[in-house]
Design a protein around this motif. Sequence first.
Motif, PDB file in Angstrom:
ATOM      1  N   LYS A  55      -3.286   0.122   6.146  1.00  0.00           N
ATOM      2  CA  LYS A  55      -3.822   0.374   4.799  1.00  0.00           C
ATOM      3  C   LYS A  55      -4.822   1.541   4.792  1.00  0.00           C
ATOM      4  O   LYS A  55      -4.768   2.421   3.930  1.00  0.00           O
ATOM      5  CB  LYS A  55      -4.507  -0.899   4.290  1.00  0.00           C
ATOM      6  N   ASN A 111       0.823  -1.215   0.000  1.00  0.00           N
ATOM      7  CA  ASN A 111       0.000   0.000   0.000  1.00  0.00           C
ATOM      8  C   ASN A 111       0.854   1.262   0.000  1.00  0.00           C
ATOM      9  O   ASN A 111       0.528   2.255  -0.642  1.00  0.00           O
ATOM     10  CB  ASN A 111      -0.916   0.017   1.232  1.00  0.00           C
ATOM     11  N   TYR A 144      -2.983  10.264   3.734  1.00  0.00           N
ATOM     12  CA  TYR A 144      -1.654   9.723   4.033  1.00  0.00           C
ATOM     13  C   TYR A 144      -0.746  10.682   4.813  1.00  0.00           C
ATOM     14  O   TYR A 144      -0.182  10.325   5.851  1.00  0.00           O
ATOM     15  CB  TYR A 144      -0.984   9.308   2.723  1.00  0.00           C
ATOM     16  N   GLU A 185      -4.495   5.078   2.707  1.00  0.00           N
ATOM     17  CA  GLU A 185      -5.451   5.388   1.629  1.00  0.00           C
ATOM     18  C   GLU A 185      -6.345   6.584   1.926  1.00  0.00           C
ATOM     19  O   GLU A 185      -6.837   7.234   1.007  1.00  0.00           O
ATOM     20  CB  GLU A 185      -6.306   4.143   1.331  1.00  0.00           C
ATOM     21  N   LYS A 208       1.110   4.087  -2.848  1.00  0.00           N
ATOM     22  CA  LYS A 208       0.873   5.484  -2.493  1.00  0.00           C
ATOM     23  C   LYS A 208       1.994   6.388  -3.003  1.00  0.00           C
ATOM     24  O   LYS A 208       1.742   7.400  -3.664  1.00  0.00           O
ATOM     25  CB  LYS A 208       0.794   5.609  -0.962  1.00  0.00           C
TER      26      LYS A 208
END
Lengths: 237, 237, 237, 237
Positions: free
Chosen positions: D133, B212, D140, D137, B216
Motif C-alpha cells: 500500500k 489500493n 507508484y 500511494e 491508483k
Amino acid sequence: MLEKLKAEVLEANLSLPKYNLVTFTWGNVSGIDRDSGLVVIKPSGVEYEKLKLEDLVVVDLEGNIVEGQLRPSSDTKTHLVLYKHFSDIGGIVHTHSTWATIWSQAKKDLPALGTTHADTFYGTVPCTRNLRKDEIESDYELETGNLIVETFKERNIDPNAVPASLVDSHGPFTWGKSPRKALENAVVLEEVCKLASNTFQLNMDISSIDQNLLDKHYLRKHGKDAYYGQNHLLINN
Amino acid sequence: MLEKLKAEVLEANLSLPKYNLVTFTWGNVSGIDRDSGLVVIKPSGVEYEKLKLEDLVVVDLEGNIVEGQLRPSSDTKTHLVLYKHFSDIGGIVHTHSTWATIWSQAKKDLPALGTTHADTFYGTVPCTRNLRKDEIESDYELETGNLIVETFKERNIDPNAVPASLVDSHGPFTWGKSPRKALENAVVLEEVCKLASNTFQLNMDISSIDQNLLDKHYLRKHGKDAYYGQNHLLINN
Amino acid sequence: MLEKLKAEVLEANLSLPKYNLVTFTWGNVSGIDRDSGLVVIKPSGVEYEKLKLEDLVVVDLEGNIVEGQLRPSSDTKTHLVLYKHFSDIGGIVHTHSTWATIWSQAKKDLPALGTTHADTFYGTVPCTRNLRKDEIESDYELETGNLIVETFKERNIDPNAVPASLVDSHGPFTWGKSPRKALENAVVLEEVCKLASNTFQLNMDISSIDQNLLDKHYLRKHGKDAYYGQNHLLINN
Amino acid sequence: MLEKLKAEVLEANLSLPKYNLVTFTWGNVSGIDRDSGLVVIKPSGVEYEKLKLEDLVVVDLEGNIVEGQLRPSSDTKTHLVLYKHFSDIGGIVHTHSTWATIWSQAKKDLPALGTTHADTFYGTVPCTRNLRKDEIESDYELETGNLIVETFKERNIDPNAVPASLVDSHGPFTWGKSPRKALENAVVLEEVCKLASNTFQLNMDISSIDQNLLDKHYLRKHGKDAYYGQNHLLINN
C-alpha cells in the motif's frame, strides 16, 4: 443455364475464405433449383482463388453430371441426400471450420447457451452418431447424408428451425433457403461453437438457455411475428 | 437535425466491425442529445457496409420516431431505459462480442483482475440475473433495460464508474459520456473478459486486484487528480 | 543452377508468414534435387521481407556449400539427415508455429481425432523423446535429424504416410514430395494441433478416430484409388 | 538533438500496434543515449496513428523534461529506474499485451518450456510480488521500477540474459540493447506466454526445459560462440 443460381453458389463459395471458414479447399457450397431439380456445386479440390463461374458443376438429384467439365465435390452425394429429404432448403455448406470441427471431434451436441445461438438455431444443434464400418465402406458420402437425416428424424428436430448438423469425427454441414443463407448459418455456427466451448471453460455447470428466452429470440427474427430487421421476410430468406 | 451527433453515432457504429466486436448486424450504437431528449440510433438489421448517415433513426425517450425512414434497432427500448436512469451518459453500445458474451453465457460477474481492467472499470462488472418468464413475454427489450438498472441499484454500483453490464445468457451493454467513449468501453470490456477467462485457466485461485492498486489506476486516469494523457478532461470525455 | 527448385523454395519460404506459421525468422524451408543430390535452403536469420532468390544457399548432402554468399540455416544438418533417410521426400519445412509447438512442449503425440487429420496424416503424428546431454553437446542439429529418423523407425511409421514429426521441447518438422507439399503439411499440422487441443478441452475422454474412417479419408485423397480433386496425382504431388 | 535515437523510438512505438501488442494507447517505448544520459520516450495518451517525431519527449535520468511540448508517458519513472540499474540496456518497452498480461494477472513466473523461449530468454521470466500500500500511494511508477530491480537482484537473475519481467496484476516490461531489440523481446514474450498457457492446458505435469537444451539454444544465438544468423553481433544488437 441456371445463371442466377450459379452466381449465388459462386459468391457463397468465395465467401468461405472471406469468413475464415476454410483452409485450402476444405469446404463446398451448393444450391438447388427446385423447379428443375438441378443442383449447382463446387468442383472437387479447386482453389477458391482460381474458382470461376464456368468451373461450377450442375448435377441432377441422382448425381448425373448435366453440365460442367470438372468432377463435382467429393461430398456431392451428401448434399443430394439432404436436398431430397429436407424439402424446404435451397443451399448447403460443408466446411471444416475450426470450432464446429472441434465439437464434431468431441462427439458433443451443441446446446443453446445464449441469445446469439437462439437468434439462428431454435435449440440444440445435434452431433450424429459415428458411421458403422459397412456404411463407410459401401457408399460413404451418401451414408453421411443419410446419417444426418436419420439424426433429425430420430430426435424429432425440424431442419428448418435448426439448419445445421455436426457430423461425428468430421465437421459441420449447414443449410438454408438459399446458398447465402446456408453460408450465414455456417458463420453463426462457427461463432456459437467458439462461444460455447469457452463458456464451459469458465463455468462447467451451465446448461441450456431458459426456454422462454430461446423462444423470444428465435421468434423475434423468424416466423410470422418477427420484428427484427427492415423486412423480416427479406432478411430471413 | 442533430447532424453532429448523427456523425458520431455513425462513426461509432462503423467502428464495431473495425474493432472485431460484431458479426453481421449483431450490434448497435446510439447517442443522446440531452437538451432535446432525442436519441439517434442504428436502424434494425442493416449491414454496416451499407450504413449511411440518412439511415440513422431519431427517436424521443418514449420511443416515438421523430426522423428516419427505417425501423430503429430492435434493442431501442433497452437504450431508452438506460438513458432515462443513467443521467450522465451520452452514448450506448450493445454487441455480442465474443469474450463478453462468453462471460454473459457463463452467468458470471467479471472481477477486476488487473490494471487493464482498473484503468477503465472501477471494480467488478456485474452480470444480471436472468429475466423471468413474465418479463420476457411482456416487453422484453424494455425489461432488459430495467434489469440492468435494477442490477446497478441493488448492488449499489455507480454506472459512471463501471460503465458496462453483462446481461445473463445474452451479451454486453456499455455506455459512456459519448458514443465514442461507449465504443471504447466496449473494446476494453471485450479485452478484459478475454484476459480474465485465460487468467483463471492459468490460476484458478486468483481473486480481485488489490484495492489500493485498483484505486491508483482508476484514479490516475479518471477524476480531478488524473495525470494520464495530455488533457485528462479531453481523454475522459 | 537449380533455378526452378530455387523458385519453389523461395515461394514456400515466403508462404510461411502468409500462413501465420512464423514470427520473425523462426522457420525455414528447403528442397532437394534428387538427381544431383543438391539441397536449396534458406540462409540463417534473414528476414522474409528481404529474402531474395540469390540469398538461397545450395549445399550438398554432406553440408558443403556449393553456391551462395550467406550462411545456410542453422538447422541445415537436420534437413540433410531427413533427406538421406526419407528417400521419397523433396521438401522440408521447420517452424515454431503456435499449436504444433504447444504439442511439442507438452511432449505429446498428436492422435488422429477427425477427418481433417486423416485427410493428410495417416495416423498419429509422433513426438520424439528428448535429446540426451551428449547428443545436444556433440552435434545438436544432426542429432535432431537422427532423433526424428529413429522415432519413425522404432515406432514403424511410414514417413510418406505421416509426413510430420513433433520434436520434444522444440517444434514441428514437416516434409513432402515438394517444398510446396511440405508447406501444405505444415499448415495442416498447425490446424489439426489447434483442433486436437481444443477437442480435449471439451471432452477429455476422446481417443483416436475410428480406423475405418481414418482409412476412408486418407485413401480417398492418397494412393491409387484416390478420387478427391480433379487429378489426384497432381494434387498429391 | 538525438535525431537517430528519436527515429528508433518512434519506429518501435509504431511497431506496437503492427505486432498486435497494444489496444488504443496502452503501451510505450523509450530509448536512452548513454553518453548524455538522456531518454527519449512516448508522450502520455497519444494515439499511435497520430504520433510524430516531434511529439516524443526527451527527459534526463531524474525525469526533468529537456525537450518536448507534451507530457511524457505516465510510466516514465519506471523506465528511468530500469535505465539506472540495468546499465547495459538501451531500450525499454511496456505493454498490456494479452498473454503476458494474463501471466501477470495470474501472478505466475513464466518457466522456459521450449526452445522458442530459450532462443531469447535464458531461463524463467519472473513475476514480481505485489506492491505494498505504501509503495502504491507514495510514488507508484517509481516503485514499480524498484520492484522489478529488486526481483532480479533477490532472485539473482541477469537482466541481460532475461530481458523481461512480468509485473504482478499489471503486465510486462521488456528491454534490450536498443529500442528495436526491446520490441523484439516484447513480441517473443507475448508468443511464449501464449505457448506456455496452452502447453499447461494440454499437460499440467510439464516442468522446465532440460538445462542442456536451454544452454544450447540460448548460446547458439547469444554470446561469443553464437552461430545463428549471418552476423550474430548484428542480430543480437
